[in-house]
Design a protein around this motif. Structure first.
Motif, mmCIF file in Angstrom:
data_model
loop_
_atom_site.group_PDB
_atom_site.id
_atom_site.type_symbol
_atom_site.label_atom_id
_atom_site.label_comp_id
_atom_site.label_asym_id
_atom_site.label_seq_id
_atom_site.Cartn_x
_atom_site.Cartn_y
_atom_site.Cartn_z
ATOM 1 N N ALA A 189 3.380 1.571 -9.529
ATOM 2 C CA ALA A 189 2.161 1.026 -8.647
ATOM 3 C C ALA A 189 1.389 0.014 -8.860
ATOM 4 C CB ALA A 189 1.332 2.487 -8.754
ATOM 5 N N LEU A 190 1.063 -0.350 -10.305
ATOM 6 C CA LEU A 190 0.244 -1.300 -10.686
ATOM 7 C C LEU A 190 1.229 -2.545 -10.747
ATOM 8 C CD1 LEU A 190 -2.304 -2.831 -11.640
ATOM 9 C CD2 LEU A 190 -1.629 -1.988 -13.962
ATOM 10 N N LEU B 212 0.788 -1.057 -0.069
ATOM 11 C CA LEU B 212 -0.078 0.138 0.068
ATOM 12 C C LEU B 212 0.944 1.144 -0.093
ATOM 13 C CD1 LEU B 212 -2.577 1.520 0.392
ATOM 14 C CD2 LEU B 212 -2.694 1.151 2.803
ATOM 15 N N ALA B 213 1.915 1.332 1.020
ATOM 16 C CA ALA B 213 2.767 2.336 0.893
ATOM 17 C C ALA B 213 3.605 2.464 -0.427
ATOM 18 C CB ALA B 213 3.675 2.066 1.976
ATOM 19 N N ALA B 214 3.899 1.542 -0.913
ATOM 20 C CA ALA B 214 4.626 1.546 -2.133
ATOM 21 C C ALA B 214 3.981 1.995 -3.241
ATOM 22 C CB ALA B 214 5.549 0.275 -2.515
ATOM 23 N N SER B 215 2.763 1.612 -3.452
ATOM 24 C CA SER B 215 1.844 1.757 -4.373
ATOM 25 C C SER B 215 1.593 3.238 -4.279
ATOM 26 C CB SER B 215 0.658 0.919 -4.560
ATOM 27 O OG SER B 215 1.060 -0.385 -4.899
ATOM 28 N N LEU B 216 0.960 3.760 -3.189
ATOM 29 C CA LEU B 216 0.609 5.302 -3.023
ATOM 30 C C LEU B 216 1.709 6.094 -3.349
ATOM 31 C CD1 LEU B 216 -1.616 5.363 0.129
ATOM 32 C CD2 LEU B 216 -2.127 6.242 -2.232
ATOM 33 N N ALA B 217 3.036 5.924 -3.039
ATOM 34 C CA ALA B 217 4.183 6.669 -3.156
ATOM 35 C C ALA B 217 4.485 6.658 -4.755
ATOM 36 C CB ALA B 217 5.253 6.075 -2.487
ATOM 37 N N ALA B 218 4.340 5.522 -5.380
ATOM 38 C CA ALA B 218 4.592 5.452 -6.627
ATOM 39 C C ALA B 218 3.643 6.435 -7.465
ATOM 40 C CB ALA B 218 4.510 4.279 -7.298
ATOM 41 N N ALA B 219 2.573 6.140 -7.066
ATOM 42 C CA ALA B 219 1.212 6.910 -7.950
ATOM 43 C C ALA B 219 1.447 8.388 -7.629
ATOM 44 C CB ALA B 219 -0.079 6.483 -7.310
#
Length: 321
Positions: free
Chosen positions: A236-237, A221-228
């Protein structure tokens, strides 16, 4: 209270250990000449699933294999419905990576394959060996993609995300620290979760599907939000797709290899079909048949509604048990 503290402390240590392990392993690999795309697809992908792997292995060795099964299935449900739902609600995701375009149908086929293996209500050592072999083949395939996909848009995103190269000494230190803390924190988390399940009369499966699955999915969750938020939608995907593949192949194989036996009937009749349905929905949303590979806010809201509905279903099953 002690069990609750064990769960919270175990999750915090587990997430921190996974973060340090990924940072150290990625830097060590780059020092030995691994390109950023290979590091991102393999080491980072495995690293973000390291909490699930260690928790499932620990649960199986502790006599709670269905907690590991619930962790694998619940993490995939959480990744698609909660993580992509929250991420795309904040920043709609438009994917352009040809690597992800190939990975999405592979994830769907793997999900059907896992359902087929589990349909008999048992996770045997042979099933575990098949899944582990599939994980090895998936890693080899990712290595091939990394070799031939240097011009893919996700390459630049991985390069940006990995940042400045850490010196070899600190990288090795953090790699070792991560390797030590991951099993210790996993044991603490499983101990607390198993005790909570016993005290409340809740099945190991449900604990794995909820507290453990959501907790171990927090790094994604943290990695995908940060990437987005950094305008890296492919990353993110990709975090979710890679994590789901490793959950199915490497995480789910642990209970089969270490504690083979019968599955909780609800896992086969309720949770696996829901996971499969959400994976099909992800394929429909992301496939370019609509002329755009995009998860917009409308689709994100539907995914979040699905997650809330699933958690409500689990709560109802516990309340009426």
């Amino acid at each position: 209270m002690l069990n609750i503290l064990a769960i919270i402390g175990g999750l915090i240590l587990l997430i921190a250990a996974a973060d340090r392990f990924i940072a150290g392993a990625s830097a060590v690999a780059r020092h030995f000449g691994a390109p950023p795309l290979l590091v991102g697809l393999t080491i980072v992908g495995l690293g973000t699933s390291a909490p699930e792997m260690l928790v499932s292995a620990t649960a199986a060795l502790s006599g709670n294999p269905n907690m590991g099964v619930g962790n694998a299935i619940g993490s995939n449900i959480t990744n698609i419905a909660l993580i992509l739902g929250v991420t795309a609600l904040v920043v709609p995701l438009k994917a352009s990576s040809s690597i992800l375009r190939r990975e999405i149908p592979i994830l769907l086929l793997t999900s059907f394959g896992v359902y087929g293996l589990c349909a008999d209500g048992e996770l045997s050592q042979l099933d575990g060996a098949i899944l582990l072999a599939g994980g090895g083949l998936f890693l080899l395939w990712l290595g091939w993609l990394a070799k031939h996909g240097v011009n893919d848009p996700i390459t630049a995103e991985f390069t940006e995300e990995l940042g400045e190269l850490m010196p070899l000494g600190p990288a090795t230190f953090w790699l070792v620290v991560g390797l030590i803390l991951l099993p210790l924190s996993s044991r603490l988390l499983v101990w607390g979760a198993a005790n909570i399940a016993t005290l409340l009369g809740i099945s190991d499966l449900v604990i794995g599907l909820t507290i453990v699955a959501i907790g171990t999915s927090l790094p994604e969750l943290a990695a995908s939000l940060a990437a987005a938020l950094k305008n890296e939608p492919d990353l993110a995907l990709g975090n979710v797709l890679g994590s789901n593949m490793f959950n199915l192949l490497v995480v789910l194989c642990m209970p089969g290899l270490l504690a083979p036996g019968l599955l909780d009937a609800d896992a086969v009749s309720r949770d696996l079909p829901i996971m499969l349905g959400l994976t099909i929905a992800l394929v429909v949303i992301c496939w370019p048949w609509r002329g755009v590979e995009r998860i917009g806010r409308g689709e994100a809201a539907l995914l979040l509604v699905a997650f809330i509905g699933y958690e409500a279903l689990l709560f109802h099953s516990v309340a009426t048990a």
